[in-house]
Motif scaffolding. Structure first.
Motif, PDB file in Angstrom:
ATOM      1  N   UNK A  90       0.828  -1.202   0.000  1.00 44.28           N
ATOM      2  CA  UNK A  90       0.000   0.000   0.000  1.00 44.28           C
ATOM      3  C   UNK A  90       0.864   1.253   0.000  1.00 44.28           C
ATOM      4  N   UNK A  91       1.806   1.308   0.940  1.00 45.02           N
ATOM      5  CA  UNK A  91       2.748   2.431   1.062  1.00 45.02           C
ATOM      6  C   UNK A  91       4.120   1.905   0.652  1.00 45.02           C
ATOM      7  N   UNK A  92       4.577   2.283  -0.520  1.00 45.11           N
ATOM      8  CA  UNK A  92       5.753   1.619  -1.087  1.00 45.11           C
ATOM      9  C   UNK A  92       7.032   1.844  -0.284  1.00 45.11           C
ATOM     10  N   UNK A  93       7.050   2.826   0.598  1.00 47.23           N
ATOM     11  CA  UNK A  93       8.251   3.062   1.413  1.00 47.23           C
ATOM     12  C   UNK A  93       8.349   2.169   2.634  1.00 47.23           C
ATOM     13  N   UNK A  94       7.302   1.415   2.930  1.00 51.00           N
ATOM     14  CA  UNK A  94       7.252   0.662   4.193  1.00 51.00           C
ATOM     15  C   UNK A  94       8.049  -0.642   4.118  1.00 51.00           C
ATOM     16  N   UNK A  95       9.324  -0.499   3.831  1.00 47.81           N
ATOM     17  CA  UNK A  95      10.215  -1.659   3.702  1.00 47.81           C
ATOM     18  C   UNK A  95      11.107  -1.825   4.934  1.00 47.81           C
ATOM     19  N   UNK A  96      10.897  -1.018   5.965  1.00 44.13           N
ATOM     20  CA  UNK A  96      11.785  -1.073   7.136  1.00 44.13           C
ATOM     21  C   UNK A  96      11.567  -2.374   7.917  1.00 44.13           C
TER      22      UNK A  96
END
Length: 432
Positions: free
Chosen positions: A53-59
């Motif tokens: 959904x939020x492409x930056x949420x790879x942490x």
């Protein structure tokens, strides 16, 4: 100098996008970070399927664990040192519990746990107390130290002040994940004035309390949490991905029980399917392993497993409509019947999903999860529960919000080359 008090010859510093720096001076903490079990957390995302959904949420869980450690270190070293109710002998215990609190999380944590009847908290304790590199480091402090760390994380440790720093309604865990998840998803909801909260935190007998002058910063924190849950954590697209993920795992488990011959044998899943997973096998699991199977299972003969895996890998997710279980159960029964008639298995393609959150609660003895309330210390030294002083918090206190959605594959219903009238009837009920 004992191992428990040994310092590194030079402070180690991790650059961090949320806290700017994470500072490590204690030898024990540095050694824990280097263990195999802690490094495994690099390969497990903090937010599961939210990256779809939020492409930056790879942490990762490792990012978050370092952040929780840093907040606890600051609370103790910058705020508690020298105060009457603080025992400096608890410092290392707090730091280690903060660092290791998420150690037992598995891949796509909560979905994974539900399907295989697991609990990451049990595995956290098993890693800390078992034959592991983490246990060897903790045992070097003293033989009871692993047990103490495990008890703090399990919320059973005798010193409740120590527990409340890691687990309460305003703790280092929540303060890190709200800001970190907001940063990596790119939303503004999770930001609050943590610096102010840290400055007004005080140790008080059996819990951390907040100076009353910091009440507005705490209100801001609670509203941030509320917004993050409904705008990010319970986002319907993320939930759609979780539904598909869960159904893939259920389907693979079902096929294994039916002695289906997989083209790509799920060797990493055998002990999970048999519900006899060992700690050694569990530690081998991470999201790269799971994704390897999902990638491979796109080629399976079983049409349901291959379809669900293709959907997950290529982000072809289910659509959804609002669903009221009190008013629409007859619709659901009719839809279930129509799905079967259309040749679409409702067990995998028609799913009700519910989200629920309680943003803040006061103490209710005897409840399944006793939520330690936030207490303010007034100028005269009196301690008062937050919702008694804050109209904002009082307005949402004890009020659980629940949301229900019905998920389904719209593309299958739009293909009217077969069962046209049945599919049209389904779409009519769903409002498409």
């Amino acid at each position: 100098m004992s191992y428990a008090t040994e310092k590194l010859s030079e402070e180690k510093v991790f650059k961090d996008p949320v806290h700017r720096y994470v500072h490590v001076r204690d030898r024990v903490v540095w050694d824990l970070i280097g263990t195999m079990e802690f490094q495994r957390l690099r390969r497990i995302r903090q937010l599961g399927t939210t990256y779809l959904t939020f492409h930056g949420a790879e942490h990762s869980r490792l990012n978050h664990s370092l952040g929780v450690y840093e907040i606890v270190r600051r609370i103790i070293d910058d705020g508690f040192e020298g105060r009457p109710d603080w025992n400096p002998d608890d410092r290392l215990l707090c730091l280690c519990a903060a660092l290791l609190h998420d150690l037992g999380h598995g891949p796509f944590s909560h979905s994974f746990e539900k399907v295989f009847h697991l609990d990451h908290e049990d595995f956290t304790q098993a890693i800390i107390l078992g034959d592991t590199e983490v246990n060897a480091v903790l045992r070097n402090v003293n033989k009871n130290f692993p047990k103490d760390v495990a008890e703090v994380i399990a919320k059973t440790y005798k010193n409740k002040l120590v527990v409340s720093m890691i687990s309460s309604q305003i703790d280092a865990d929540r303060m890190d994940y709200l800001q970190r998840d907001a940063y990596f998803t790119g939303v503004s909801y999770g930001h609050f004035d943590m610096e102010r909260i840290l400055r007004v935190m005080r140790p008080r007998e059996d819990q951390v309390v907040i100076k009353s002058s910091g009440m507005h910063a705490v209100e801001d924190y609670i509203m941030s949490r509320y917004q993050m849950y409904w705008q990010v954590y319970f986002h319907p697209v993320t939930r759609s991905a979780e539904v598909i993920l869960t159904k893939i795992l259920h389907r693979a488990k079902q096929l294994y029980a039916e002695n289906y011959t997989f083209k790509y044998q799920p060797v990493h899943f055998y002990s999970l399917f048999d519900e006899k997973i060992s700690l050694k096998d569990y530690i081998k699991l991470d999201e790269a392993v799971i994704m390897y199977y999902f990638q491979s299972w796109q080629e399976e003969e079983d049409s349901i497993l291959s379809d669900l895996c293709r959907r997950f890998m290529n982000r072809n997710l289910f659509k959804y409509v609002e669903f009221n279980p009190n008013k629409q159960m007859m619709d659901l029964m009719e839809l279930t019947s129509l799905f079967k008639k259309a040749g679409i298995d409702p067990a995998y393609y028609l799913v009700v999903d519910s989200s629920s959150d309680l943003p803040y609660d006061f103490y209710r003895p005897g409840e399944e999860e006793e939520r330690l309330p936030i207490h303010l210390v007034m100028p005269n030294g009196e301690v008062r529960e937050l919702s008694r002083e804050s109209e904002i918090v009082d307005a949402i206190s004890g009020k659980r919000r629940t949301d229900h959605k019905l998920y389904f594959p719209l593309d299958m219903l739009e293909d009217v080359s077969t069962k046209k009238s049945t599919k049209n009837k389904i779409r009519e009920i769903l409002g498409f």
